[in-house]
Design a protein around this motif. Structure first.
Motif, PDB file in Angstrom:
ATOM      1  N   TYR A   6       0.871  -1.175   0.000  1.00  0.00           N
ATOM      2  CA  TYR A   6       0.000   0.000   0.000  1.00  0.00           C
ATOM      3  C   TYR A   6       0.907   1.223   0.000  1.00  0.00           C
ATOM      4  O   TYR A   6       1.551   1.538   0.993  1.00  0.00           O
ATOM      5  CB  TYR A   6      -0.930  -0.013   1.207  1.00  0.00           C
ATOM      6  N   ALA A   7       0.968   1.886  -1.153  1.00  0.00           N
ATOM      7  CA  ALA A   7       1.882   3.003  -1.335  1.00  0.00           C
ATOM      8  C   ALA A   7       1.133   4.325  -1.230  1.00  0.00           C
ATOM      9  O   ALA A   7       0.008   4.455  -1.710  1.00  0.00           O
ATOM     10  CB  ALA A   7       2.562   2.903  -2.697  1.00  0.00           C
ATOM     11  N   GLY A   8       1.778   5.289  -0.599  1.00  0.00           N
ATOM     12  CA  GLY A   8       1.168   6.604  -0.499  1.00  0.00           C
ATOM     13  C   GLY A   8       1.626   7.334   0.740  1.00  0.00           C
ATOM     14  O   GLY A   8       2.186   6.737   1.667  1.00  0.00           O
ATOM     15  N   GLU A  62      -8.403   2.218   6.747  1.00  0.00           N
ATOM     16  CA  GLU A  62      -8.694   0.875   6.230  1.00  0.00           C
ATOM     17  C   GLU A  62      -7.539   0.335   5.398  1.00  0.00           C
ATOM     18  O   GLU A  62      -7.198  -0.857   5.485  1.00  0.00           O
ATOM     19  CB  GLU A  62      -9.979   0.910   5.386  1.00  0.00           C
ATOM     20  N   GLN A  63      -6.906   1.190   4.610  1.00  0.00           N
ATOM     21  CA  GLN A  63      -5.757   0.742   3.814  1.00  0.00           C
ATOM     22  C   GLN A  63      -4.578   0.349   4.699  1.00  0.00           C
ATOM     23  O   GLN A  63      -3.898  -0.651   4.439  1.00  0.00           O
ATOM     24  CB  GLN A  63      -5.340   1.840   2.829  1.00  0.00           C
ATOM     25  N   ILE A  64      -4.345   1.121   5.734  1.00  0.00           N
ATOM     26  CA  ILE A  64      -3.256   0.793   6.659  1.00  0.00           C
ATOM     27  C   ILE A  64      -3.550  -0.519   7.375  1.00  0.00           C
ATOM     28  O   ILE A  64      -2.660  -1.369   7.546  1.00  0.00           O
ATOM     29  CB  ILE A  64      -3.035   1.949   7.652  1.00  0.00           C
ATOM     30  N   GLU A  65      -4.798  -0.706   7.770  1.00  0.00           N
ATOM     31  CA  GLU A  65      -5.180  -1.968   8.417  1.00  0.00           C
ATOM     32  C   GLU A  65      -4.989  -3.147   7.467  1.00  0.00           C
ATOM     33  O   GLU A  65      -4.528  -4.221   7.871  1.00  0.00           O
ATOM     34  CB  GLU A  65      -6.628  -1.885   8.888  1.00  0.00           C
ATOM     35  N   GLN A  66      -5.312  -2.961   6.197  1.00  0.00           N
ATOM     36  CA  GLN A  66      -5.138  -4.032   5.220  1.00  0.00           C
ATOM     37  C   GLN A  66      -3.666  -4.351   5.016  1.00  0.00           C
ATOM     38  O   GLN A  66      -3.289  -5.519   4.859  1.00  0.00           O
ATOM     39  CB  GLN A  66      -5.803  -3.635   3.898  1.00  0.00           C
ATOM     40  N   LEU A  80       0.090  -9.323  10.450  1.00  0.00           N
ATOM     41  CA  LEU A  80      -0.831 -10.233  11.130  1.00  0.00           C
ATOM     42  C   LEU A  80      -0.979 -11.548  10.381  1.00  0.00           C
ATOM     43  O   LEU A  80      -1.134 -12.610  10.987  1.00  0.00           O
ATOM     44  CB  LEU A  80      -2.190  -9.562  11.318  1.00  0.00           C
ATOM     45  N   GLY A  81      -0.895 -11.492   9.043  1.00  0.00           N
ATOM     46  CA  GLY A  81      -0.984 -12.719   8.253  1.00  0.00           C
ATOM     47  C   GLY A  81       0.120 -13.705   8.582  1.00  0.00           C
ATOM     48  O   GLY A  81      -0.156 -14.877   8.894  1.00  0.00           O
ATOM     49  N   ALA A  92       6.432   0.106   5.424  1.00  0.00           N
ATOM     50  CA  ALA A  92       7.566   0.042   6.342  1.00  0.00           C
ATOM     51  C   ALA A  92       7.101  -0.300   7.757  1.00  0.00           C
ATOM     52  O   ALA A  92       7.763  -1.066   8.465  1.00  0.00           O
ATOM     53  CB  ALA A  92       8.328   1.365   6.336  1.00  0.00           C
ATOM     54  N   ALA A  93       5.959   0.255   8.165  1.00  0.00           N
ATOM     55  CA  ALA A  93       5.435  -0.062   9.505  1.00  0.00           C
ATOM     56  C   ALA A  93       5.182  -1.554   9.645  1.00  0.00           C
ATOM     57  O   ALA A  93       5.507  -2.165  10.672  1.00  0.00           O
ATOM     58  CB  ALA A  93       4.152   0.726   9.761  1.00  0.00           C
TER      59      ALA A  93
END
Length: 280
Positions: free
Chosen positions: A89-91, A99-103, A110-111, A150-151
């Motif tokens: 997820y770039a940006g 929601e994007q950060i959670e994904q 988490l996966g 990165a996070a």
């Protein structure tokens, strides 16, 4: 050849996962190749007697448990887990939605935790095993336009390093892999997602960076097939490393991180060492 092992590989339907699965099969190992789309995994790898294709969405704990169970039922063990499945997820942080950060965290942090949690009881019973997690250079150094990615990778690093101390007494090794730029499918439209929001202050830099990332796909210098073979080599070592920095570009980046950290330590060493309780 070294002893035959059972490899469970996530994200084995495309990109680096395909190369890792093919390398393990070529080395004579048994492979549990997983992915959300089993037809895609099967088509990418072909038919082998020592191959089991299993559906696995790594964000689902139930899928993880079922995949591990299927692998053990077929081959009797899980010796090597490769946490490979990934997304990007770039940006700019402000433009990425929660929601994007959670994904991003669900896929890249988490996966792997879900799948590892399902595998660990098997490896503990065996008193042996290897957990290989594909991190990134971004796991050691953040970069503009990559805050969420990165996070997730920094989190993966901390988790894996801590996990090593917990599972080493059971004969289980953890291996973090920090690849540089490899010609995988991470930068394709299927794997890369861009921020949904637009903030004018970021507009000029955003346009430049999106052009870079979209144009860089297929231009990466690293060969994923060679990296896959390197993982086979490392796995077969009597004492594999806890970290493998993969690619000349990755080595250069990590050496820069080390140099900057040392510089920052030295810059304030006197102040830092004067903080003990009772120091005047």
């Amino acid at each position: 050849m070294k002893s035959k092992k059972v490899w469970l590989i996530t994200g084995a339907g495309r990109g680096m996962g395909v190369d890792i699965a093919k390398a393990a099969l070529a080395a004579g190992h048994q492979v549990v190749a997983t992915g959300r789309n089993t037809d895609k995994v099967a088509n990418a790898l072909g038919e082998f007697e020592n191959l089991l294709v299993v559906k696995l969405d790594i964000t689902s704990s139930a899928d993880a448990a079922a995949a591990v169970k299927a692998g053990v039922e077929r081959f009797g063990a899980i010796n090597v887990l490769v946490n490979n499945a990934a997304s990007f997820y770039a940006g700019y942080f402000e433009e990425l939605t929660p929601e994007q950060i959670e994904q991003q965290l669900a896929t890249s942090l988490l996966g792997p935790m879900n799948v590892t949690r399902a595998v660990l009881p098997v490896m503990r019973r065996q008193r042996s095993g290897q957990i290989i997690s594909i991190s990134s250079s971004a796991g050691l150094s953040g970069f503009e336009f990559g805050s969420a990615y990165a996070a997730s990778k920094f989190g993966l690093e901390g988790w894996m390093q801590s996990l090593q101390a917990e599972v080493e007494p059971f004969g289980i090794d953890t291996i973090v892999v920090n690849p540089g730029f490899f010609r995988t499918e991470l930068l394709t439209e299927e794997s890369t997602h861009y921020a949904e929001q637009s903030i004018e202050d970021y507009a000029e830099r955003r346009a430049q960076l999106m052009q870079f990332w979209k144009g860089y796909n297929g231009q990466q210098s690293g060969d994923p097939a060679k990296l896959a073979q390197a993982l086979i080599t490392i796995s077969e070592q009597e004492k594999p490393p806890h970290r493998f920095v993969a690619g000349a570009d990755a080595i250069g980046g990590v050496e820069q991180v080390v140099a900057v950290l040392q510089q920052q330590i030295n810059a304030h060493r006197e102040l830092s060492t004067s903080l003990a309780y009772g120091d005047s």
